[in-house]
Write an enzyme that holds these catalytic residues in place. Structure first.
Site, PDB file in Angstrom:
ATOM      1  N   HIS A 166      19.745  -4.689  -8.239  1.00 45.87           N
ATOM      2  CA  HIS A 166      18.380  -4.654  -8.814  1.00 45.87           C
ATOM      3  C   HIS A 166      17.307  -4.615  -7.712  1.00 45.87           C
ATOM      4  O   HIS A 166      16.184  -5.039  -7.931  1.00 45.87           O
ATOM      5  CB  HIS A 166      18.106  -5.862  -9.722  1.00 45.87           C
ATOM      6  CG  HIS A 166      19.213  -6.161 -10.686  1.00 45.87           C
ATOM      7  ND1 HIS A 166      19.255  -5.644 -11.964  1.00 45.87           N
ATOM      8  CD2 HIS A 166      20.346  -6.892 -10.549  1.00 45.87           C
ATOM      9  CE1 HIS A 166      20.350  -6.065 -12.576  1.00 45.87           C
ATOM     10  NE2 HIS A 166      21.036  -6.818 -11.732  1.00 45.87           N
ATOM     11  N   SER A 287      -0.396  10.755   9.679  1.00 40.22           N
ATOM     12  CA  SER A 287      -1.392  11.051   8.663  1.00 40.22           C
ATOM     13  C   SER A 287      -2.613  11.627   9.364  1.00 40.22           C
ATOM     14  O   SER A 287      -2.958  11.225  10.477  1.00 40.22           O
ATOM     15  CB  SER A 287      -1.759   9.762   7.933  1.00 40.22           C
ATOM     16  OG  SER A 287      -3.038   9.891   7.354  1.00 40.22           O
ATOM     17  N   LYS A 293      -0.155   5.495  10.463  1.00 37.63           N
ATOM     18  CA  LYS A 293       0.941   5.877   9.573  1.00 37.63           C
ATOM     19  C   LYS A 293       1.993   6.774  10.201  1.00 37.63           C
ATOM     20  O   LYS A 293       1.713   7.598  11.058  1.00 37.63           O
ATOM     21  CB  LYS A 293       0.387   6.574   8.322  1.00 37.63           C
ATOM     22  CG  LYS A 293      -0.311   5.589   7.420  1.00 37.63           C
ATOM     23  CD  LYS A 293      -0.521   6.160   6.050  1.00 37.63           C
ATOM     24  CE  LYS A 293       0.748   6.088   5.233  1.00 37.63           C
ATOM     25  NZ  LYS A 293       0.584   6.749   3.944  1.00 37.63           N
ATOM     26  N   GLU A 300      11.498  12.406   1.981  1.00 38.55           N
ATOM     27  CA  GLU A 300      10.853  12.674   0.688  1.00 38.55           C
ATOM     28  C   GLU A 300      11.200  14.077   0.188  1.00 38.55           C
ATOM     29  O   GLU A 300      11.420  14.291  -1.002  1.00 38.55           O
ATOM     30  CB  GLU A 300       9.334  12.517   0.814  1.00 38.55           C
ATOM     31  CG  GLU A 300       8.915  11.081   1.079  1.00 38.55           C
ATOM     32  CD  GLU A 300       7.465  10.992   1.536  1.00 38.55           C
ATOM     33  OE1 GLU A 300       6.617  10.633   0.708  1.00 38.55           O
ATOM     34  OE2 GLU A 300       7.165  11.283   2.706  1.00 38.55           O
TER      35      GLU A 300
END
Ligand code: ARG
Length: 467
Positions: A166, A287, A293, A300
């Site tokens: 979980h 970024s 970042k 992704e």
């Protein structure tokens, strides 16, 4: 009923705007497959050479015609590979583009090549050869991915991390063990690839349009020349079957699903909040506005490619589902789905192999997280069963009280004093502390396939012998 012609004309003004020459141009555009099936040129030429050679061997065409055909086809092969070949949409597909060029090059002998075959068995052959080669490339790519995981698993057989259920801390495991979970998945994917190769390893050529042919062809000869185990056994099935393509896409979807789960873990692990890994610059981007970042773009995109590959599987399943036997033109829509999925899958596996090899494992962060969340609670319960003779259900209850006490004191289980633990159950002794550390917990899980470093090393050795 209105006059057919005037109706065509008037509707044409409504829907034919972008087609200069009306319905003919629309027909050409919907019918032509050359835009994508030119990818099959090498397979088409190989198939034609094998077919012509067999025709001559059987005395169906003359040796001179065969020599001209083979020479002409080889010329076309080099024309295509050097970018000199002019593909024509008017000639519909790769088969007719090549045959038309052959006629220009060698004259009337070219017309003999299509004896005892049809574009139906021809396209089935070309596409099968292509998919078979793609499966072989996929097999190699998966082997490289598995090798990357085996190396990381070996390097981190002792690195502790939290195991999750979980996505909540469950029990400590090792990073090596976690890597080996992916080895198992990609190992099964690779065996699906091998099965798919076995299933499709039959030559379609010679099925002709659908009924076979009256010419005395030798399908065993062409099958052998083209590297198939043998010829297909039913000519109707041969020209209507595309389940080799569906099997490729199913395998691709399952593999992509595994890649996507891994991609998701990489995305999670590389957040500052988890901080389990650091991705190399090669597989991340910055970024344009937030200088701090580092984004896991490659992971992704691997995750996203799964949607695309699954889409291809559903598209082809849907194309095939209502088709009567044998060939229907619907089946021309098989290729783009497979080509697109193949390209996406190859890229996704390669990107993942690179990421797995390059990522930095932050063992300190993993270890700290492994000990948090009372991850050794099961070890305490097991100890109570083993050393104090409690039934597991009672041990579970006692442990729950120990966790509550630790929570109250804002400390880990291993930081409770012996007196604290004995206040919960009198039979607990000093020896309990041997099992409350994450290292002890991990080392104790020696069941076959368990997370103990020695067990994981055995599994690594098993896979090394098979990779
Ligand atoms: N371009 C066609 C395809 O990909 C080749 C087969 C055409 N056969 C036919 N009977 N029209 O399916």
């Amino acid at each position: 009923m209105t006059d057919g012609n005037s109706e065509t004309k008037s509707s044409n003004q409504m829907w034919g705007g972008r087609f200069a020459s009306g319905p003919d141009a629309i027909m050409e555009e919907i019918n032509a497959s050359i835009g994508f099936d030119k990818k099959l040129y090498a397979q088409d030429i190989r198939g034609s050479i094998a077919h012509a050679t067999m025709l001559a061997h059987q005395g169906i065409i003359s040796a001179e015609d065969k020599d001209k055909i083979v020479h002409g086809l080889n010329t076309i092969l080099s024309e295509i590979e050097s970018g000199q070949f002019e593909f024509s949409r008017r000639l519909e597909d790769i088969h007719m583009n090549i045959e038309a060029r052959l006629a220009t090059l060698i004259g009337p002998s070219a017309g003999r090549l299509h004896t005892a075959r049809s574009r139906n068995d021809q396209v089935a052959l070309d596409f099968r050869l292509w998919v078979k080669e793609e499966l072989q490339r996929t097999e190699k790519a998966l082997t490289a991915l598995i090798a990357a995981f085996l190396d990381r698993a070996e390097e981190h057989a002792d690195t502790v991390m939290p195991g999750f259920t979980h996505l909540q801390t469950a029990q400590p495991v090792t990073f090596g063990h976690h890597c080996m979970a992916y080895v198992e998945m990609f190992g099964r994917d690779r065996s699906r690839v091998r099965h798919a190769i076995e299933h499709m390893d039959e030559s379609p050529i010679g099925a002709a349009a659908l009924a076979g042919t009256g010419f005395p062809i030798d399908r065993h000869m062409t099958a052998k020349a083209l590297g198939f185990a043998g010829p297909t056994r039913n000519s109707i099935d041969t020209v209507s079957d595309r389940d080799f393509a569906l099997e490729f896409l199913s395998m691709a979807s399952i593999t992509a699903t595994h890649l996507s789960r891994l991609a998701e873990e990489i995305v999670i692990w590389s957040t500052p909040q988890f901080g389990f890994i650091r991705l190399s610059d090669a597989f991340s981007t910055g970024s344009s506005i937030m200088p701090q970042k580092k984004n896991p773009d490659a992971a992704e995109l691997v995750r996203a490619k799964t949607g695309r590959i699954n889409g291809s599987l559903i598209a082809l399943l849907t194309v095939m589902k209502g088709l009567p036997l044998a060939y229907s033109k619907d089946m021309q829509e098989d290729k783009e789905q497979v080509f697109d999925a193949a390209e996406s899958l190859e890229l996704a596996i390669a990107a993942m192999t690179g990421m797995v090899r390059d990522m930095t494992i932050r063992t300190d962060r993993m270890k700290a997280a492994a000990g948090s969340g009372y991850s050794t609670a099961t070890d305490l319960a097991d100890w109570l069963v083993r050393e104090a003779g409690l039934p597991f259900r009672d041990a579970h209850h006692v442990t729950g009280r120990a966790v509550a006490l630790a929570e109250q004191k804002a400390c880990d289980l291993a930081d409770l004093s012996l007196a604290d633990l004995q206040s919960i159950h009198a039979d607990i002794t000093e020896k309990v502390f041997d099992v409350l550390t994450v290292e002890a917990s991990v080392a104790s899980r020696t069941s076959f396939g368990g997370t103990a470093p020695n067990e994981v090393r055995k599994q690594i050795a098993w896979w090394r012998a098979r990779n």
